[in-house]
Design a protein around this motif. Structure first.
Motif, short mmCIF file in Angstrom:
data_model
loop_
_atom_site.label_atom_id
_atom_site.label_comp_id
_atom_site.label_asym_id
_atom_site.label_seq_id
_atom_site.Cartn_x
_atom_site.Cartn_y
_atom_site.Cartn_z
N GLU A 27 8.23 6.94 -4.90
CA GLU A 27 9.02 5.94 -4.20
C GLU A 27 8.87 6.13 -2.69
O GLU A 27 8.55 7.21 -2.22
CB GLU A 27 10.48 5.98 -4.61
N GLU A 28 9.11 5.03 -1.98
CA GLU A 28 8.98 5.04 -0.52
C GLU A 28 10.05 4.13 0.06
O GLU A 28 10.27 3.02 -0.42
CB GLU A 28 7.59 4.54 -0.14
N GLY B 299 10.00 9.54 1.23
CA GLY B 299 9.75 9.23 -0.16
C GLY B 299 9.52 10.46 -0.99
O GLY B 299 9.71 11.60 -0.53
N LEU B 300 9.09 10.24 -2.22
CA LEU B 300 8.83 11.33 -3.14
C LEU B 300 7.75 10.90 -4.12
O LEU B 300 7.46 9.71 -4.29
CB LEU B 300 10.09 11.75 -3.87
N MET B 301 7.17 11.89 -4.77
CA MET B 301 6.18 11.64 -5.81
C MET B 301 6.31 12.74 -6.86
O MET B 301 6.21 13.93 -6.53
CB MET B 301 4.77 11.63 -5.25
N ASN B 302 6.57 12.37 -8.10
CA ASN B 302 6.71 13.31 -9.20
C ASN B 302 5.53 13.17 -10.15
O ASN B 302 5.19 12.06 -10.57
CB ASN B 302 8.01 13.06 -9.97
N LYS C 125 13.99 0.29 -1.02
CA LYS C 125 12.81 1.09 -1.29
C LYS C 125 11.84 0.37 -2.23
O LYS C 125 12.18 -0.64 -2.86
CB LYS C 125 13.19 2.44 -1.89
N TYR C 126 10.64 0.94 -2.31
CA TYR C 126 9.64 0.53 -3.29
C TYR C 126 9.42 1.71 -4.24
O TYR C 126 9.46 2.87 -3.84
CB TYR C 126 8.32 0.18 -2.62
N THR C 127 9.15 1.40 -5.51
CA THR C 127 8.81 2.45 -6.46
C THR C 127 7.46 2.14 -7.09
O THR C 127 7.08 0.98 -7.24
CB THR C 127 9.87 2.60 -7.57
N GLU D 267 0.83 -1.19 0.00
CA GLU D 267 0.00 0.00 0.00
C GLU D 267 0.87 1.25 0.00
O GLU D 267 1.86 1.32 0.73
CB GLU D 267 -0.91 0.03 1.23
N PHE D 268 0.49 2.22 -0.80
CA PHE D 268 1.20 3.49 -0.82
C PHE D 268 0.89 4.26 0.46
O PHE D 268 -0.15 4.06 1.08
CB PHE D 268 0.79 4.28 -2.05
N VAL D 269 1.80 5.16 0.84
CA VAL D 269 1.69 5.83 2.14
C VAL D 269 0.46 6.74 2.24
O VAL D 269 -0.11 6.89 3.32
CB VAL D 269 2.98 6.62 2.43
N PHE D 270 0.02 7.36 1.13
CA PHE D 270 -1.10 8.30 1.17
C PHE D 270 -2.25 7.80 0.30
O PHE D 270 -2.04 7.10 -0.68
CB PHE D 270 -0.68 9.68 0.67
N ASP D 271 -3.46 8.21 0.66
CA ASP D 271 -4.63 8.06 -0.19
C ASP D 271 -5.60 9.16 0.18
O ASP D 271 -5.29 10.03 1.01
CB ASP D 271 -5.25 6.66 -0.07
#
Length: 257
Positions: free
Chosen positions: A151-152, A160-163, A130-132, A38-42
């Motif tokens: 990525e996290e 992490g980051l999100m582009n 990490k996960y991407t 699961e990604f960190v945000f939703d």
């Protein structure tokens, strides 16, 4: 009509990301069960507590309203996650698109009207640290273009980051440049660091949210500090400082005034 169909298709297919990662799949065997990731945000878990933003917005103070506006930029990330609801009919493989750097699970969905075809791929990859997460689009079988890259880290204190590569998620020619970049980092004291930036526009928004939901933020344009502010745990009071185009302080105080 064809354009409308592509938009509807994209809204449906991009739903593979994040939510599809929460459901089990009995298809191909995966060395690492990335489909459970699961990604960190939703939308129900944005970077900034929406209650704080609502309290700031409703305070009636000009500085509180400005802070709320800046914090809302941080939560704009969730607008992209709003397209991500589970879709049936995707094909799952472990063959990454491009260089993944480790284990991968890839979900793709293609639709065609007999003349044109449109494909969306959601790719999750794992490396040692990490996960991407990637969303890519392709039209008529040409090379995939990158729409979203995130990525996290695997560390206990995650970062992490999100582009984002297109303001319009239906843009099949995305991927040439980052239109907005987000970064985040958890700290051992329970605080959370977050940035939103765009190199071309020259802006950098930096936010620190403490464990009790109080926090600080600053806004820079082309490297020059223009605004700093703080708020308390309920978003009802804080401080502010305004700067001119050369970074000189021109006003400061407490809010509400």
């Amino acid at each position: 009509m064809k354009h409308l169909k592509k938009i509807v298709l994209l809204l449906a297919v991009v739903s593979l990301i994040f939510n599809v990662s929460c459901s089990k799949d009995d298809g191909d065997d995966v060395t690492t069960d990335l489909s459970e990731l699961e990604f960190v945000f939703d939308q129900s878990n944005p970077p900034v507590d929406q209650t704080i933003i609502s309290n700031l917005s409703s305070s009636g103070d000009a500085n509180a309203t400005q802070i709320a506006s800046q914090l809302s930029i941080a939560n704009l990330m969730t607008l992209y996650l709003g397209f991500f609801e589970e879709t049936q009919g995707s094909i799952k493989t472990n063959t990454p698109i491009g260089t993944c750097g480790g284990d991968a699970v890839v979900y793709t969905y293609t639709a065609s009207d007999g003349v044109e075809s449109f494909t969306v791929a959601y790719q999750i990859c794992e490396t040692s640290d990490k996960y991407t997460f990637q969303v890519l689009t392709s039209q008529n079988g040409v090379d995939f273009n990158l729409l979203i890259y995130a990525e996290e880290s695997k560390a206990d204190l995650r970062e992490g980051l999100m582009n984002i590569y297109a303001g319009d998620p239906t843009d099949v020619e995305a991927g040439s440049e980052i239109i907005i970049a987000y970064t985040w980092k958890e700290n051992s004291d329970g605080s959370f660091d977050y940035t939103a930036s765009n190199d071309d526009a020259g802006f950098l928004l930096s936010i620190k949210i403490n464990a009790d939901n109080s926090g600080t933020l600053s806004y820079r344009l082309d490297g020059v500090l223009f605004y700093e502010a703080t708020w308390n745990s309920t978003g009802t009071a804080g401080t502010y400082t305004n700067y001119d185009s050369e970074g000189n302080e021109v006003a400061s105080g407490n809010w509400p005034g």
